[in-house]
Write a protein that holds these residues in place. Structure first.
Motif, PDB file in Angstrom:
ATOM      1  N   SER A 163       0.821  -1.203   0.000  1.00 24.40           N
ATOM      2  CA  SER A 163       0.000   0.000   0.000  1.00 24.40           C
ATOM      3  C   SER A 163       0.860   1.259   0.000  1.00 24.40           C
ATOM      4  CB  SER A 163      -0.931  -0.037   1.225  1.00 24.40           C
ATOM      5  OG  SER A 163      -0.852   1.142   1.964  1.00 24.40           O
ATOM      6  N   ALA A 164       0.640   2.078  -1.023  1.00 17.88           N
ATOM      7  CA  ALA A 164       1.394   3.328  -1.122  1.00 17.88           C
ATOM      8  C   ALA A 164       1.120   4.191   0.115  1.00 17.88           C
ATOM      9  CB  ALA A 164       0.995   4.065  -2.392  1.00 17.88           C
ATOM     10  N   GLU A 165      -0.148   4.233   0.523  1.00 14.73           N
ATOM     11  CA  GLU A 165      -0.488   5.092   1.676  1.00 14.73           C
ATOM     12  C   GLU A 165       0.270   4.647   2.918  1.00 14.73           C
ATOM     13  OE1 GLU A 165      -3.743   3.438   0.278  1.00 14.73           O
ATOM     14  OE2 GLU A 165      -2.890   4.709  -1.289  1.00 14.73           O
ATOM     15  N   GLY A 166       0.328   3.332   3.101  1.00 13.86           N
ATOM     16  CA  GLY A 166       1.021   2.800   4.269  1.00 13.86           C
ATOM     17  C   GLY A 166       2.476   3.264   4.286  1.00 13.86           C
ATOM     18  N   PHE A 167       3.156   3.136   3.173  1.00 12.21           N
ATOM     19  CA  PHE A 167       4.580   3.495   3.140  1.00 12.21           C
ATOM     20  C   PHE A 167       4.782   5.015   3.161  1.00 12.21           C
ATOM     21  CE2 PHE A 167       4.893  -0.948   2.332  1.00 12.21           C
ATOM     22  CZ  PHE A 167       6.111  -1.298   2.879  1.00 12.21           C
ATOM     23  N   GLN A 168       3.790   5.741   2.625  1.00 11.91           N
ATOM     24  CA  GLN A 168       3.883   7.203   2.741  1.00 11.91           C
ATOM     25  C   GLN A 168       3.756   7.620   4.210  1.00 11.91           C
ATOM     26  OE1 GLN A 168       0.794   7.940  -0.095  1.00 11.91           O
ATOM     27  NE2 GLN A 168       2.208   8.550  -1.718  1.00 11.91           N
ATOM     28  N   ALA A 169       2.848   6.940   4.907  1.00  8.06           N
ATOM     29  CA  ALA A 169       2.683   7.251   6.336  1.00  8.06           C
ATOM     30  C   ALA A 169       3.964   6.910   7.098  1.00  8.06           C
ATOM     31  CB  ALA A 169       1.507   6.468   6.902  1.00  8.06           C
ATOM     32  N   LEU A 170       4.584   5.814   6.698  1.00 12.00           N
ATOM     33  CA  LEU A 170       5.836   5.414   7.351  1.00 12.00           C
ATOM     34  C   LEU A 170       6.913   6.471   7.103  1.00 12.00           C
ATOM     35  CD1 LEU A 170       7.539   3.274   8.846  1.00 12.00           C
ATOM     36  CD2 LEU A 170       7.888   2.114   6.660  1.00 12.00           C
ATOM     37  N   ASP A 171       7.009   6.903   5.855  1.00  8.95           N
ATOM     38  CA  ASP A 171       8.007   7.918   5.517  1.00  8.95           C
ATOM     39  C   ASP A 171       7.763   9.198   6.317  1.00  8.95           C
ATOM     40  OD1 ASP A 171      10.171   9.004   3.758  1.00  8.95           O
ATOM     41  OD2 ASP A 171       8.552  10.390   3.208  1.00  8.95           O
ATOM     42  N   LYS A 172       6.496   9.542   6.440  1.00 11.35           N
ATOM     43  CA  LYS A 172       6.149  10.763   7.171  1.00 11.35           C
ATOM     44  C   LYS A 172       6.617  10.636   8.633  1.00 11.35           C
ATOM     45  CE  LYS A 172       2.149  13.718   7.842  1.00 11.35           C
ATOM     46  NZ  LYS A 172       1.194  13.304   8.883  1.00 11.35           N
ATOM     47  N   ILE A 180       8.978   8.792   9.836  1.00 13.96           N
ATOM     48  CA  ILE A 180      10.451   8.837   9.940  1.00 13.96           C
ATOM     49  C   ILE A 180      10.944  10.270   9.739  1.00 13.96           C
ATOM     50  CG2 ILE A 180      12.632   7.939   9.027  1.00 13.96           C
ATOM     51  CD1 ILE A 180      11.013   5.579   7.820  1.00 13.96           C
ATOM     52  N   THR A 181      10.399  10.912   8.700  1.00 14.73           N
ATOM     53  CA  THR A 181      10.861  12.268   8.371  1.00 14.73           C
ATOM     54  C   THR A 181      10.606  13.237   9.527  1.00 14.73           C
ATOM     55  OG1 THR A 181      10.320  11.753   6.087  1.00 14.73           O
ATOM     56  CG2 THR A 181      10.774  14.062   6.580  1.00 14.73           C
ATOM     57  N   GLU A 182       9.462  13.081  10.158  1.00 19.28           N
ATOM     58  CA  GLU A 182       9.153  13.967  11.294  1.00 19.28           C
ATOM     59  C   GLU A 182      10.231  13.892  12.361  1.00 19.28           C
ATOM     60  OE1 GLU A 182       5.272  12.866  12.701  1.00 19.28           O
ATOM     61  OE2 GLU A 182       4.307  13.962  11.047  1.00 19.28           O
ATOM     62  N   GLN A 183      10.667  12.673  12.630  1.00 22.92           N
ATOM     63  CA  GLN A 183      11.727  12.504  13.631  1.00 22.92           C
ATOM     64  C   GLN A 183      13.026  13.118  13.132  1.00 22.92           C
ATOM     65  OE1 GLN A 183      11.356  11.625  16.603  1.00 22.92           O
ATOM     66  NE2 GLN A 183       9.252  10.903  16.382  1.00 22.92           N
ATOM     67  N   GLU A 184      13.322  12.891  11.886  1.00 16.74           N
ATOM     68  CA  GLU A 184      14.586  13.410  11.347  1.00 16.74           C
ATOM     69  C   GLU A 184      14.619  14.933  11.440  1.00 16.74           C
ATOM     70  OE1 GLU A 184      14.645  11.686   7.422  1.00 16.74           O
ATOM     71  OE2 GLU A 184      15.727   9.912   8.104  1.00 16.74           O
ATOM     72  N   SER A 237      10.123   3.687  -3.664  1.00 17.33           N
ATOM     73  CA  SER A 237       9.248   4.754  -4.137  1.00 17.33           C
ATOM     74  C   SER A 237       8.973   5.812  -3.069  1.00 17.33           C
ATOM     75  CB  SER A 237       7.890   4.198  -4.583  1.00 17.33           C
ATOM     76  OG  SER A 237       8.062   3.166  -5.488  1.00 17.33           O
ATOM     77  N   TYR A 238       8.854   5.372  -1.811  1.00 13.07           N
ATOM     78  CA  TYR A 238       8.342   6.326  -0.824  1.00 13.07           C
ATOM     79  C   TYR A 238       9.223   6.578   0.390  1.00 13.07           C
ATOM     80  CZ  TYR A 238       4.185   5.292  -3.536  1.00 13.07           C
ATOM     81  OH  TYR A 238       3.309   5.131  -4.579  1.00 13.07           O
ATOM     82  N   CYS A 239      10.165   5.715   0.651  1.00 16.28           N
ATOM     83  CA  CYS A 239      10.811   5.810   1.968  1.00 16.28           C
ATOM     84  C   CYS A 239      12.327   5.987   1.932  1.00 16.28           C
ATOM     85  CB  CYS A 239      10.492   4.557   2.783  1.00 16.28           C
ATOM     86  SG  CYS A 239       8.773   4.379   3.181  1.00 16.28           S
ATOM     87  N   MET A 240      12.892   6.393   0.837  1.00 14.57           N
ATOM     88  CA  MET A 240      14.349   6.508   0.798  1.00 14.57           C
ATOM     89  C   MET A 240      14.819   7.669   1.688  1.00 14.57           C
ATOM     90  SD  MET A 240      15.314   4.056  -1.087  1.00 14.57           S
ATOM     91  CE  MET A 240      16.993   4.354  -1.633  1.00 14.57           C
ATOM     92  N   ASN A 241      16.086   7.584   2.116  1.00 15.73           N
ATOM     93  CA  ASN A 241      16.623   8.672   2.929  1.00 15.73           C
ATOM     94  C   ASN A 241      16.549   9.973   2.125  1.00 15.73           C
ATOM     95  OD1 ASN A 241      18.751   7.401   1.287  1.00 15.73           O
ATOM     96  ND2 ASN A 241      20.050   9.013   2.110  1.00 15.73           N
ATOM     97  N   LYS A 242      16.428  11.042   2.836  1.00 13.85           N
ATOM     98  CA  LYS A 242      16.307  12.332   2.146  1.00 13.85           C
ATOM     99  C   LYS A 242      17.678  12.720   1.614  1.00 13.85           C
ATOM    100  CE  LYS A 242      12.033  12.485   3.056  1.00 13.85           C
ATOM    101  NZ  LYS A 242      11.797  11.139   2.566  1.00 13.85           N
ATOM    102  N   SER A 243      17.777  12.755   0.283  1.00 15.29           N
ATOM    103  CA  SER A 243      19.117  12.906  -0.299  1.00 15.29           C
ATOM    104  C   SER A 243      19.737  14.252   0.039  1.00 15.29           C
ATOM    105  CB  SER A 243      19.065  12.687  -1.808  1.00 15.29           C
ATOM    106  OG  SER A 243      18.085  13.525  -2.341  1.00 15.29           O
ATOM    107  N   ASP A 244      18.905  15.266   0.273  1.00 17.28           N
ATOM    108  CA  ASP A 244      19.499  16.556   0.632  1.00 17.28           C
ATOM    109  C   ASP A 244      20.166  16.500   2.000  1.00 17.28           C
ATOM    110  OD1 ASP A 244      16.875  16.081   1.435  1.00 17.28           O
ATOM    111  OD2 ASP A 244      16.476  18.198   1.828  1.00 17.28           O
ATOM    112  N   LEU A 245      19.792  15.514   2.781  1.00 13.28           N
ATOM    113  CA  LEU A 245      20.421  15.379   4.102  1.00 13.28           C
ATOM    114  C   LEU A 245      21.634  14.441   4.044  1.00 13.28           C
ATOM    115  CD1 LEU A 245      17.269  14.926   6.374  1.00 13.28           C
ATOM    116  CD2 LEU A 245      18.609  16.981   6.050  1.00 13.28           C
ATOM    117  N   GLY A 246      21.762  13.731   2.947  1.00 14.24           N
ATOM    118  CA  GLY A 246      22.852  12.740   2.857  1.00 14.24           C
ATOM    119  C   GLY A 246      22.477  11.503   3.650  1.00 14.24           C
TER     120      GLY A 246
END
Ligand code: BG6
Length: 480
Positions: A89-98, A100-104, A136-145
């Motif tokens: 589910s795209a939504e599931g992995f988008q929620a996961l990314d969100k 993680i990103t919030e913590q980062e 598609s949805y959860c890769m590390n944020k490349s601008d952060l390295g």
């Protein structure tokens, strides 16, 4: 460890592997101070709809229960957050990314690193799907390295073709340095010791070859059956479950040539070479068995031919090992639980004591339980008479390293994935070479060309296996 936000995401968080192995290993690392930073976050992801606290409660039962650990356990559990979603589910992995990103972002990342470790505690059938979602949805944020890494567990396919297909599907999404294929035997203390033992001791260098070694045994025994795992096990059998991976990794470390250096690539290059030098397994050098009662498990079909026991001989076509049988043996529901390597040396030429055979030198490395290494030697029996006896030079870890707690395999391996050290992980070409060795035999077994010999639970397995050992030249110097 590097600084910067580290997110460890356990997919399949409510499953057995996660509860029994992954989270306890993470807890051990936490207890040793490795994950005790406000930059570390652990996420669980699974389909089950539960709250953070419900997941924590499920994990708690598998963590240490003592009073001394209580504070660490509750702090560790607080690190874990849970995200619900399905594996496609795209939504599931988008929620996961969100999440993680919030913590980062909220942690004001020091070095600007976004490090994401995805641990797939899932059945391999969903690996390709899940990897696609991560990509598609959860890769590390490349601008952060930083990085994104994927940890997967066996079974990597059922034969050469299916393993290659799985490797290609994952390989299209992630590069080899991002993929960590776990074989937990590579995390065991005495398996890791093999390289040191072989290449840091002058004593072994000139002896470790066909001129001196008569045969090598690599043995795995369990004194319990499939116990509730019959459904999984029946699709794989002992060769795919234990021999093709755990025992073969040990085999590589015993038989390979010296690597150019300790760089993971150099070590894995040598493993691939020795695997590629194994000649096809001969039918007459294989014995398979099935314990009586195996089919009583309701999840196992009544007509199952799946082996729960196998002994076979691998032969290496190279200068060092030509003619030396490597006997690989694994079985469930046997008389003991033990994993060991037995290197048996040849008889002494021109024996003047008439004590050879039963007095052969044998070097034993016991991987578990009670890690130990011992060398069987012939000595003079103390006393007035000039008679001989067998004795042992014994290095038993509980005595020699009193008070040293040997880390769990998973704990070590997860730490390596965080550090980015692939030495103790299986490379794609290594996996392919491993499947090349066993696939023809496995297909013949699957086609019913071999019938497993029944053996009693709690026995030594079929006697035919002992006869094979004898034919291979093994001389019994110990009680089984
Ligand atoms: C697993 C197998 O990989 O290893 C199990 O799937 C087996 O069948 C287990 O019981 C043995 O691991 P260990 O570390 O207990 O020897």
């Amino acid at each position: 460890l590097e600084t910067g936000c580290l997110s460890i995401i356990v997919l399949g968080a409510s499953g057995d592997l996660a509860k029994k192995k992954t989270f306890p290993a993470l807890f051990n690392l936490y207890g040793k101070g490795f994950l005790q930073s406000d930059e570390v976050h652990i996420f669980g992801y699974a389909r089950t709809k539960i709250s953070d606290d419900e997941l924590r409660d499920r994990i708690r039962g598998y963590l240490p229960q003592s009073k001394e650990d209580a504070e660490d356990v509750s702090k560790f559990l607080q690190l874990i957050k849970y995200v619900t979603g399905s594996y496609d589910s795209a939504e599931g992995f988008q929620a996961l990314d969100k999440a993680i990103t919030e913590q980062e972002i909220s942690k004001n990342i020091r070095e600007g690193l976004s490090r994401r470790l995805f641990y797939l505690a899932l059945p391999p059938s969903v690996y390709p799907q899940v990897c696609k979602m991560i990509k598609s949805y959860c890769m590390n944020k490349s601008d952060l390295g930083g990085w994104t890494r994927i940890v997967v567990e066996k079974p990597f396919g059922k034969d050469l073709a299916s393993a290659e297909e799985l490797s290609s599907q994952i390989g299209e999404l992630f590069d080899e340095p991002q993929i960590y294929r776990i074989d937990h035997y590579l995390g065991k203390e005495l398996v890791q010791n093999l390289l040191v033992l072989r290449f840091a001791n002058r004593l072994f260098l000139p002896l470790w070859n066909r001129d001196n070694i008569d045969n090598v045994q690599i043995v795995f025994r369990e004194d319990f059956g499939t116990e509730g795992r019959g459904g999984y096990f029946d699709q794989y059998g002992i060769i795919r479950d234990i021999i093709q991976n755990h025992l073969l990794q040990v085999f590589c470390l015993v038989a390979m040539e010296k690597p150019v250096s300790l760089k993971p690539e150099h070590i894995r290059d040598e493993k691939v070479k020795v695997l590629q030098s194994v000649i096809p397994i001969k039918d007459e050098e294989v014995v398979i068995g099935q314990y009586e009662g195996y089919k009583d498990d309701p999840t196992v079909p009544d007509n199952s031919n799946t082996p729960t026991f196998a002994t076979m001989i691998l032969r290496i076509h190279n200068e060092r090992w030509e003619g030396v049988p490597f006997i690989l043996k694994a079985g469930k529901a046997l008389n003991s639980r033990k994993a060991e390597i037995r290197v048996q040396f040849k008889d002494v030429p021109g024996d003047i004591f008439k004590c050879q055979k039963q007095g052969r030198n044998e070097f034993v490395i016991r991987l578990q339980p009670s890690e130990a290494m011992y060398m069987k030697l012939t000595v003079k029996q103390p006393g007035l008479e000039m008679s001989t006896a067998q004795s042992e030079l014994d290095l038993s870890y509980t005595q020699r390293y009193q008070g040293v707690v040997i880390p769990e395999a998973y704990e070590r391996l997860i730490l390596d994935t965080i550090k980015g050290d692939q030495q103790h992980f299986v490379r794609r070409d290594e996996l392919k070479a491993a499947w090349e060795i066993f696939t023809p035999l496995l297909h013949r077994i699957d086609d019913g060309e071999f019938k497993p010999i029944p053996y009693k639970m709690g026995s030594r397995g079929p006697v035919e296996a002992d006869e094979l050992l004898e034919r291979a030249g093994y001389v019994q110097t110990h009680d089984y």
